[in-house]
Each structure stands twice: as structure tokens, then as C-alpha cells.
Enzyme design. Structure first.
Site, PDB file in Angstrom:
ATOM      1  N   GLU A  36       0.850  -1.194   0.000  1.00 23.93           N
ATOM      2  CA  GLU A  36       0.000   0.000   0.000  1.00 23.93           C
ATOM      3  C   GLU A  36       0.883   1.240   0.000  1.00 23.93           C
ATOM      4  O   GLU A  36       2.076   1.138   0.268  1.00 23.93           O
ATOM      5  CB  GLU A  36      -0.909  -0.028   1.241  1.00 23.93           C
ATOM      6  CG  GLU A  36      -1.809  -1.252   1.230  1.00 23.93           C
ATOM      7  CD  GLU A  36      -2.786  -1.283   2.383  1.00 23.93           C
ATOM      8  OE1 GLU A  36      -2.706  -0.408   3.260  1.00 23.93           O
ATOM      9  OE2 GLU A  36      -3.629  -2.190   2.376  1.00 23.93           O
ATOM     10  N   PRO A  37       0.279   2.402  -0.281  1.00 25.87           N
ATOM     11  CA  PRO A  37       1.113   3.607  -0.341  1.00 25.87           C
ATOM     12  C   PRO A  37       1.939   3.814   0.941  1.00 25.87           C
ATOM     13  O   PRO A  37       3.064   4.257   0.890  1.00 25.87           O
ATOM     14  CB  PRO A  37       0.096   4.729  -0.534  1.00 25.87           C
ATOM     15  CG  PRO A  37      -1.076   4.066  -1.182  1.00 25.87           C
ATOM     16  CD  PRO A  37      -1.107   2.673  -0.650  1.00 25.87           C
TER      17      PRO A  37
ATOM     18  N   GLY B 220      32.865  -0.375 -19.965  1.00 22.11           N
ATOM     19  CA  GLY B 220      33.336   1.008 -19.973  1.00 22.11           C
ATOM     20  C   GLY B 220      32.287   1.940 -20.551  1.00 22.11           C
ATOM     21  O   GLY B 220      31.095   1.777 -20.285  1.00 22.11           O
TER      22      GLY B 220
ATOM     23  N   GLU C 102       9.265  -7.844  -3.432  1.00 22.71           N
ATOM     24  CA  GLU C 102       9.062  -9.124  -2.736  1.00 22.71           C
ATOM     25  C   GLU C 102       9.978  -9.273  -1.532  1.00 22.71           C
ATOM     26  O   GLU C 102      10.602 -10.308  -1.311  1.00 22.71           O
ATOM     27  CB  GLU C 102       9.261 -10.282  -3.713  1.00 22.71           C
ATOM     28  CG  GLU C 102       8.145 -10.261  -4.738  1.00 22.71           C
ATOM     29  CD  GLU C 102       7.719 -11.643  -5.106  1.00 22.71           C
ATOM     30  OE1 GLU C 102       7.582 -12.483  -4.199  1.00 22.71           O
ATOM     31  OE2 GLU C 102       7.524 -11.872  -6.301  1.00 22.71           O
TER      32      GLU C 102
ATOM     33  N   SER D 274      16.215  -6.513   0.326  1.00 22.77           N
ATOM     34  CA  SER D 274      17.365  -7.267   0.824  1.00 22.77           C
ATOM     35  C   SER D 274      17.494  -7.102   2.344  1.00 22.77           C
ATOM     36  O   SER D 274      17.952  -8.009   3.031  1.00 22.77           O
ATOM     37  CB  SER D 274      18.638  -6.787   0.137  1.00 22.77           C
ATOM     38  OG  SER D 274      18.612  -7.197  -1.215  1.00 22.77           O
TER      39      SER D 274
END
Lengths: 379, 318, 262
Positions: A127-128, A339, A363, A366
Site C-alpha cells: 500500500e502507499p 566502460g 518481494e 534485501s
């Protein structure tokens, strides 16, 4: 001791999925990234080949893949495009709660149509104001006669603009915290669903991401999964299944970046010899290879545990955190090896770096994975 | 001494060059030639010059148009009459299709598309590419005679020091029997150029051409050079060129004297198809493109700038 | 209809070929085997013919090494019904292969209505088996086919020759048809197809089971070696517009005076 070999049919599944990814997805990944358009034609073709909705059991028309099969497919498809694979995985994320916890009648009603034509599903949790803190969601389900009335806002909903079915998490009483959370199936076209405009994102730009509003949406009781208040358990178990898939997606994207880097390092010459002959680059490539192998082993173990009917929460979080972080590092290093060319959209690696970032976020970030791991190892 | 028959195809008033290449290698051996139908005088002169002894013009029903069964039956009749030890042909569309069928009729073996061979002591030993030229191997044929060989066009080159042959022309009446597959129509290709496999000069384009329309700058250069236009697999897969233009392991293997690669990076499978070209010119913006490792003359530059300049320069000197 | 498809298993096109020490063949240990790309067109054509002729059966036949059955499994995953593997070394020649396929077709007890093959295998590029097989079976053959239509009891086939010219053949059934790229777009094997392929029947016969003996060998290959490397060529830098004209003029001059090719 564990056997590290794929079964013969897993070798073929991998090859078929990878062939599709390399021939159909990879060549057009950049185009759809720039257009920010869901590649419906490619996704439909993937569905025709049986690469989508891997979680549907055979009784309901699915292929009956194991979790290990599913992560092999997810890794292969992500090799073609992490963004397209997000659109594909979002179906599993939404259908898994039904496949795992739905009644026979619910599975027939909701899953079987997904095996008859290409349909799209959305998983609506965030949700927000609630991302990681999923237990304090504010969307409500209020009993009204035999039905429930759904009200609230959802955010970052993958596939929302195209979905035929939404699995929505709401609370029957916010004061119950996670014990009030309830999962329900909302079908497309139900009155009161309001779908926002597509978000402009840094990566996974071909996947469709939107905000949603539910304004007095009437949900029949037979659309509630298990019973009211069991949503937290459903979400947790769903994530145990889906985290290996998401980790596999990170792995596929990382493998793609690694392959590009190896090829480029062998071709590109600086100071009179290929990049691959310079020790500085060799060290980078070696570190990338170590991370890939570790990610793959964790992904496979997380999937294998589920197939063995064993608890995988900790290993699934290992896999998700490690594979996503490694994907970020590997794609960043791939850009570095390329590069100046790596920074240009003419070359494929900058997109992979942009796509990698989201896998560290969605989901369960980390950081959330590490919280879960800490909880598991301290318990 | 071995008796050799070379099956030949006409190209206008002449026979295909590959026939002369083969005859040139037979110096000192008895070599006859077979053609289907009539033979123009110019072609006859060429064949005699390169050492052909007897030239058999095969005639009979069902031979107006090529058919594997009809042509094979005709050749078989001639072979049975003269007891040849070897039957050679160019590795052309027809040669590749026809010779295995005749070999099957004779229960005999065949070496396909050799790029070089010797006839020491009247016995054939050849070299042929495997894996589209990624490696070479020695090929020898055993078992019932005659032994059959097809030779890649342009691979041997023309031998100047050949002793002339008698060049005696005769007509041979043959019967083909009923045919189970016949040509009912021939649709000419858009190009009147030599096929890639026979072309002396090839101008080839890769994905860097960016569109089918852009291939016209290659056409312009090819017109000046009398070259045939080819393409890489990437260009074919992107729809810029048709498959019959594809050079490489899953396309055509070519051996022209001059191959000009424009915007082709040089994937293994492409290199396999063109590496035996005598002289290779490569144009690419990437100085490290693998194609440069095979190029005799590499130009690091944008093909859209270089190709028109080359075309102008060729116009000046040709 | 009884449709036979002859397939070969070949090293992937990206394979780096390394001859063995004794030159008898190439190193095959780390090779990734694939269904010969031209055979994919044959399998696809068989599937399309089967779709248009209900009750048809597609049998895929392969002669070759047994280490891996990739090619047959791919063909069955695409939709072929059954497979015959004739176990042989990697070293059989075209004549033995054609004779083995003939023997296998006869041993299968099915009368073929159509035999499809790829136009060539991309390992030895011999282009002999379709014609040899047709001759041995007394059938017509059409090779390098880019157009296929059923026409009553027979077939109308488009064969591509030099310069993109098309020969349109009318062929009686049964016939041997060797397929080229451009004929169709081969389907991918679907995942359910792969799972189903596991349960499809695969006969395994030896060369002697199908009447092929060592004395059937017609061709010997030896002395496999890499082609000689070219000495490095000359490379000219011409990204800068200022030097392009002089570089081009020098290269053309070299082509005339040094390489003598124009």
C-alpha cells in the site's frame, strides 16, 4: 549427498526455455524497455509453450512442475529479460495463494481458465504507506450480509492494467494486526475497482505497474481464501514459494550480464591485448562467477527443500537476498567492463543494471530478507 | 589407367567453369565429358582445350528439363557402356542433387564437395571441409566402381598448363523410363547474377546495414564489380535479406576470389562459411570485430561512408 | 498417412571444432548436440502434413551415436509420435546411413507415404542421404525444398537452385523431400510436449538389425585438421572522414597490385 545433476527432462526444459528467452525475448528486450510497453505477443507465445503459470497443478490443467522445475524456467526466462519475467512471475505470485490454499471449487474456478488461454493476474499486498511493514495494511474487508465490502488503496501492483484476476490482501480489523489479514480473489470488472496510470520506472520498464483503488467493491464469501484472518499465513507461505522464483530471476539476469561481459572481455582489446588478459578484469570476472555459482546453489536448495516438503524460509531468504545483491553487483561490474559502451543504451548491459535494482527491492527488500534470516537464526 | 567421366552443365554458350577446373586437375589421365542435350561450339572448344577426350551428348525422352531420376538414368546408361572408374561433377545445385542418385544406382560411394584432390596412380584422394570449413579431412572412396566426386566451384582454380584433349563429340541415345517427379515450371530468381556458391566476387552485408533498403548500397558496389550480394545470418534473421543470400554454416559455404564483408562482425558460423575465400576485405566500425582476424584488408570505418567511396573507386579502375 | 522424418544429431553451430590427436575425427566430449537445424524444417513440415491428414503418424529415424538422444527427443517434443534410433558410431558414411534408414523403415512394417529430411546435415555437409534413400526405395526425391503442397495423391514441391531460381516439381507419393530454411517456421517444443515426449515410444536397433554390415562402408574420412591460419592482414583506420578517401584508394590499389583479384 545431494545430486547436483538436473534430471534429463529438466535439461530439456531449461534448453527450451532458454531458447525461447534468447530468440524471442532477448532481441526485443531493449525495444520494449524503451517503449515501456507490456510485450503481450511475446508473453502469449511464452504461455503457449507452457512457460507461464508453472504453479498450477495437473488436476487443474497445469503441467505439474516441481518448484525446482519452476526456478529453472524462471532463471532461463530472466536471461531473456528480467522485466518480461516480472510480468510472468506476477501470475505465479497471484495464483500461488489459490494453488496452495484455495478450495477445490476455487481452484477449478480461478486456476483452470489460466490454462485455457493466456490470462494475467496481480498480487495486491503493498500500500502507499505500507511496504515492508505488511502487517499494518489499511485496506479493509467489512462483512455485509453474505458478502464482504473491500475498501482501500494498493501500490506498485504488477500487471494491474491487464489483469483478469487480483488476489488482494486486506484486514477485517486493523487492531488485530496480522491476525486480521485476509486474502480474497477479486475478478476484473467488479464494480468499484479503479486502476491508476502506469508508473514510469527505472527498470523492468516493459512490465506494467500501477496504483489501485478499491471503492466499496463487493466480494462474495466464496472468493475468500481459507477463512477471514488467515491471510498472513497465506502470504508468508506464498512468499516461501515465490522467493526462490524471484531469486532465480536475479540469477538469470546476472548470468546474462556475465555472458555479455565474458564475450566483450575476450573481443575488446586495450593496451595491445584483450581485456580478458588483464588481471584487473580477470579478478572481476572471477568474482562474478563465484557469485553466480553461489546464487544458483542457494536458489536450487531453496526450491529443493520445498519439493521435499521441508521448511525453506531461511534458505529462501538467503537465496533472495544473495541472488538479488549479487545480480546488482554483477550487472554493475558488467557495465564497468564495457566502460563507456556499457553506459550507452546501444549496448545491453545498462538495462540489466537498471533491472537488477528492483530485485533488491520487491518481494521483500534485501534488508527485510536479513531481518527474516536474523529471526530464523536467533530463534 | 583410370577412366574418368566429368558431368558438365551449360551456362549460356559455355560449360560451367568448374568443369574446366576439374579437367585441369586430370592432366595426363583419360577424361571424358558428359552433357545433357546439345553442346555449342564454344563450349566444345573449351572442353578440348582443357583435356577432354570424348564428349558425350546425352539425348532422349524426358531430358528437356532436369529431373534427378531422368538424368541419373541417362548417366547410368553411359557409365555402363564405358565402364568409368570415376565420375566427377561440380558441386552445383544439380551436381549435388544428381550424383548421389547415380551413386545409389551403382551401389557406389561418393565424396561430396571436395576442395582439392589428387589422382596418384589413378586413385582419387581428396580434401573436403567438415563443419562448413571449421576443419578439413582427407576423403577416400572404396567399394564398387565407379566412385563419385563433386568438386566445389572456384576451389581448384583453372590450370593453365593443361594438355589439350581430342575433344571428339558424339551423341548418345539414352532412355530414362517413367519419371515420378518432374519439373512443371521454373520461376526465375530476381537476380541474374551468379549464385553465391559460384560467384567470383561477393559483397556481403550484416546487421549493421540496419534495413533491407540499405542493401542497395551493396547492390551498387556489386554491379560495378560484377559481384553477387550475400548476407550474414543476423541480417537474414532481421529480415534485411532473403535466406538464399545467407553465407555461413546454416546458409551457403562460399569460396570466391574476393569477399567484401560490410558491417559483419564475424560470428563463428559466418566465418565457417567464407573463410576459404581467397582475399577478404572487411569493413566494420568495431576495430576488434572477429572478422578482422580473417581479413586480408580491414577497414575500420562506417560502412555507410566507406562503401560508396569504394564503389566510386572501383568505377575509376574497372 | 505414414510420415517418416530422418534426423541427425549434430554439434551446435557455435561449437569450436577441435580435431582429435590422431586426426580420426573431432573431440566430442564437451560438445553440445542439437537437432540438425535443417531437420527442424522437416519435423515442422511433418507436423503440418499430419495436421492436414487426420490419423497420420510421424516416425522420426536417426542413425548415430547413442550417448545422447537430444535430436529424437526434440523432434518428439515438437510433436512427432514415435522414434527409431539405429545405434551406430559417429563414423557411418552416407551410404550406410541411407541403407540403415531403408532397413529401419522396412522393419517398422509401415509403408511410407512421405519421407522428410533436412537438405543437409551441418556436420559433414554431404547432401547424399535423401537421394540415396530415394534411389534405394525406388522413390522420387526433391531436394532443397522451400515450398510444399499436397496435390491429390502427390506433392507440388518448390526446389531452390542457383540465384534464387525455383524449380516447381510435381512428385508422386511416396516421395523423399529434403527441406530447406524458408519452407516453414519450426515451432518450439512446448514444456508439456517435452514431458509427453518422455512417454513416447523409442525403438533402439543396431546396424545389423537393419541389415547394414561393415562391408557397406563406401567412404573413409581421416586426417581431420584445422584449416591453415591466414597470416594477419593489413588494417586501416578510417573512422575519421579526412582519411577515408585515401584509405579506400589504397585498399583498391592493393586489391589490384598486391592481391591481383580485380
Amino acid at each position: 549427498m545431494t545430486d547436483y545433476n538436473y534430471a534429463p527432462e529438466q535439461v530439456e526444459i531449461r534448453e527450451a526455455a532458454l531458447k525461447f528467452a534468447k530468440n524471442e525475448m532477448l532481441p526485443r528486450a531493449g525495444e520494449f524497455d524503451q517503449k515501456q510497453e507490456l510485450p503481450l505477443e511475446i508473453l502469449t507465445k511464452a504461455w503457449e509453450l507452457g512457460l507461464v503459470n508453472t504453479c498450477i497443478p495437473t488436476e487443474y490443467g497445469g503441467a505439474g512442475f516441481s518448484t525446482l522445475d519452476a526456478v529453472i524456467i524462471s532463471e532461463s526466462l530472466a536471461y531473456g529479460c528480467m522485466g518480461m519475467n516480472t510480468a510472468i512471475m506476477a501470475n505465479d505470485l497471484a495464483l500461488l495463494p489459490i494453488a496452495l490454499f484455495g478450495s477445490d471449487e476455487q481452484k477449478k474456478r480461478f486456476l483452470t481458465p489460466f490454462t485455457e488461454s493466456y490470462k494475467i493476474a496481480s498480487f495486491c499486498l503493498t500500500e502507499p504507506e505500507q511496504g515492508s511493514d505488511a502487517a499494518s495494511i489499511k485496506t479493509t474487508l467489512k462483512k455485509d450480509g453474505d458478502d464482504y465490502i473491500l475498501n482501500g488503496q494498493k501500490m506498485w501492483i504488477t500487471n494491474a492494467g491487464y489483469a483478469d484476476l487480483f488476489v488482494v490482501y486486506a484486514t477485517i480489523d486493523p487492531s488485530l494486526k496480522h491476525k486480521g489479514i485476509t486474502a480474497c480473489v477479486v475478478e476484473k470488472g467488479t464494480k468499484g475497482i479503479e486502476i491508476g496510470k502506469a508508473e514510469h520506472k527505472m527498470g523492468h520498464r516493459c512490465s506494467d505497474t500501477r496504483a489501485m483503488n478499491f471503492n466499496n467493491v463487493r466480494i462474495p464469501a466464496e472468493n475468500i481464501l481459507m477463512k477471514a484472518g488467515s491471510g498472513w499465513e497465506i502470504a508468508k507461505k506464498t512468499l516461501d514459494h515465490s522467493r526462490p522464483l524471484v531469486a532465480a530471476s536475479a540469477l538469470g539476469g546476472a548470468q546474462c550480464a556475465f555472458d555479455h561481459a565474458i564475450k566483450y572481455a575476450k573481443e575488446r582489446k586495450q593496451f595491445g591485448k584483450p581485456l580478458a588478459k588483464h588481471q584487473a578484469i580477470q579478478f572481476m570476472l572471477a568474482d562474478m562467477a563465484i557469485k553466480l555459482e553461489n546464487s544458483r546453489n542457494l536458489v536450487h536448495k531453496a526450491a529443493w527443500l520445498l519439493d521435499e516438503g521441508k521448511e525453506n524460509t531461511k534458505i529462501a531468504s538467503f537465496a533472495k537476498a544473495y541472488a538479488a545483491d549479487s545480480c546488482m553487483e554483477i550487472t554493475t561490474d558488467a557495465v564497468q567492463i564495457f566502460g563507456g559502451y556499457g553506459y550507452s543504451v546501444e549496448y545491453p548491459v545498462e538495462k540489466l543494471m537498471r533491472d537488477a535494482k528492483l530485485i533488491q527491492i520487491y518481494e521483500g527488500t534485501s534488508q527485510i530478507q536479513r531481518l527474516i534470516i536474523a529471526r530464523e537464526i536467533l530463534n | 589407367m583410370s577412366k574418368i567421366l566429368v558431368f558438365s552443365e551449360l551456362a549460356g554458350e559455355h560449360v560451367k567453369t568448374v568443369t574446366m577446373e576439374i579437367l585441369g586437375k586430370m592432366d595426363g589421365l583419360h577424361a571424358d565429358v558428359a552433357v545433357v542435350g546439345d553442346l555449342p561450339q564454344a563450349a566444345l572448344d573449351d572442353l578440348a582445350k582443357y583435356g577432354a577426350q570424348n564428349i558425350h551428348c546425352l539425348k532422349g525422352d524426358n531430358l528437356e528439363k532436369y529431373s534427378p531420376e531422368g538424368y541419373a538414368a541417362a548417366l547410368k546408361t553411359l557409365i555402363d557402356e564405358h565402364g568409368y572408374d570415376y565420375v566427377f561433377a561440380g558441386s552445383t545445385s544439380m551436381g549435388k542433387d544428381l550424383l548421389p542418385r547415380v551413386a545409389g544406382m551403382c551401389d557406389a560411394g561418393m565424396a561430396t564437395e571436395v576442395t582439392n584432390f589428387t589422382m596418384d596412380g589413378g586413385t582419387f584422394a581428396g580434401t573436403r571441409p567438415f563443419f562448413a570449413g571449421k576443419c578439413l579431412a582427407k576423403v577416400e572412396v572404396q567399394g564398387p566402381k565407379p566412385h563419385f566426386v563433386t568438386v566445389r566451384p572456384n576451389a581448384l582454380g583453372l590450370n593453365d598448363s593443361t594438355t589439350a584433349g581430342a575433344g571428339t563429340k558424339s551423341e548418345v541415345a539414352v532412355s530414362t523410363g517413367d519419371l515420378k517427379a518432374i519439373i512443371k515450371e521454373i520461376v526465375k530468381g530476381a537476380s541474374n547474377k551468379l549464385d553465391l556458391t559460384e560467384a567470383n566476387i561477393i559483397v556481403s552485408g550484416g546487421r549493421a546495414l540496419k534495413s533491407a533498403e540499405n542493401f542497395k548500397i551493396l547492390d551498387e558496389m556489386a554491379n560495378v564489380l560484377g559481384a553477387t550480394v550475400g548476407a550474414s545470418r543476423a541480417a537474414v534473421d532481421s529480415g534485411y535479406a532473403t535466406h538464399d543470400m545467407q553465407v555461413g554454416q546454416t546458409g551457403k559455404t562460399v569460396a570466391p576470389t574476393l569477399y567484401i564483408a560490410c558491417g559483419i562482425s564475424g560470428a563463428i558460423q559466418h566465418l565457417a562459411g567464407m573463410r576459404t575465400s581467397k582475399v577478404i576485405v572487411a569493413i566494420n566500425t568495431d576495430p576488434d570485430a572477429p572478422i578482422f582476424t580473417k581479413a586480408d584488408y580491414g577497414i575500420v570505418g562506417d560502412l555507410f561512408q566507406i562503401v560508396p567511396l569504394l564503389t566510386e573507386e572501383f568505377k575509376k579502375v574497372l | 498417412m505414414n510420415i517418416f522424418v530422418c534426423v541427425k544429431q549434430v554439434p551446435d553451430t557455435e561449437t569450436k571444432v577441435v580435431p582429435t590427436g590422431d586426426g580420426s575425427y573431432i573431440e566430442t566430449n564437451s560438445i553440445k548436440w542439437i537437432l540438425n537445424p535443417y531437420d527442424e524444417f522437416a519435423v515442422e513440415q511433418a507436423l503440418q502434413v499430419k495436421a492436414a491428414n487426420s490419423g497420420s503418424t510421424i516416425t522420426v529415424v536417426r542413425v548415430g551415436g547413442v550417448k545422447d538422444t537430444e535430436a529424437l527427443r526434440t523432434a518428439m517434443a515438437m510433436g512427432a509420435d514415435e522414434a527409431i534410433l539405429i545405434e551406430a558410431g559417429d563414423n557411418v558414411d552416407s551410404y550406410m546411413t541411407a541403407k540403415a534408414i531403408k532397413g529401419a523403415i522396412e522393419k517398422s512394417g509401415k509403408n511410407p507415404d512421405l519421407i522428410l529430411t533436412g537438405k543437409q546435415a551441418i556436420d559433414d555437409d554431404c547432401l547424399q542421404v535423401p537421394q540415396l534413400l530415394a534411389q534405394m526405395l525406388g522413390m522420387p526425391s526433391v531436394s532443397v525444398v522451400v515450398g510444399f503442397e499436397q496435390d491429390g495423391d502427390g506433392y507440388v514441391l518448390k526446389r531452390e537452385i542457383e540465384g534464387g531460381t525455383i524449380e516447381v516439381y510435381s512428385a508422386n507419393s511416396p516421395a523423399v523431400v529434403a527441406c530447406n530454411k524458408g519452407l516453414n517456421t519450426p515451432r518450439y517444443p512446448s514444456l508439456p510436449g517435452i514431458i509427453k515426449a518422455k512417454r513416447k515410444p523409442m525403438e533402439k536397433w543396431t546396424l545389423s538389425d537393419v541389415g547394414v554390415a561393415d562391408s557397406d562402408r563406401r567412404v573413409n574420412y581421416s586426417n581431420f585438421q584445422l584449416p591453415p591460419e591466414k597470416p594477419p592482414g593489413k588494417k586501416f583506420e578510417a573512422m575519421d572522414e579526412g582519411v577515408q578517401a585515401s584509405v579506400v584508394s589504397e585498399v583498391v590499389n592493393l586489391l589490384r597490385t598486391e592481391a591481383k583479384v580485380i
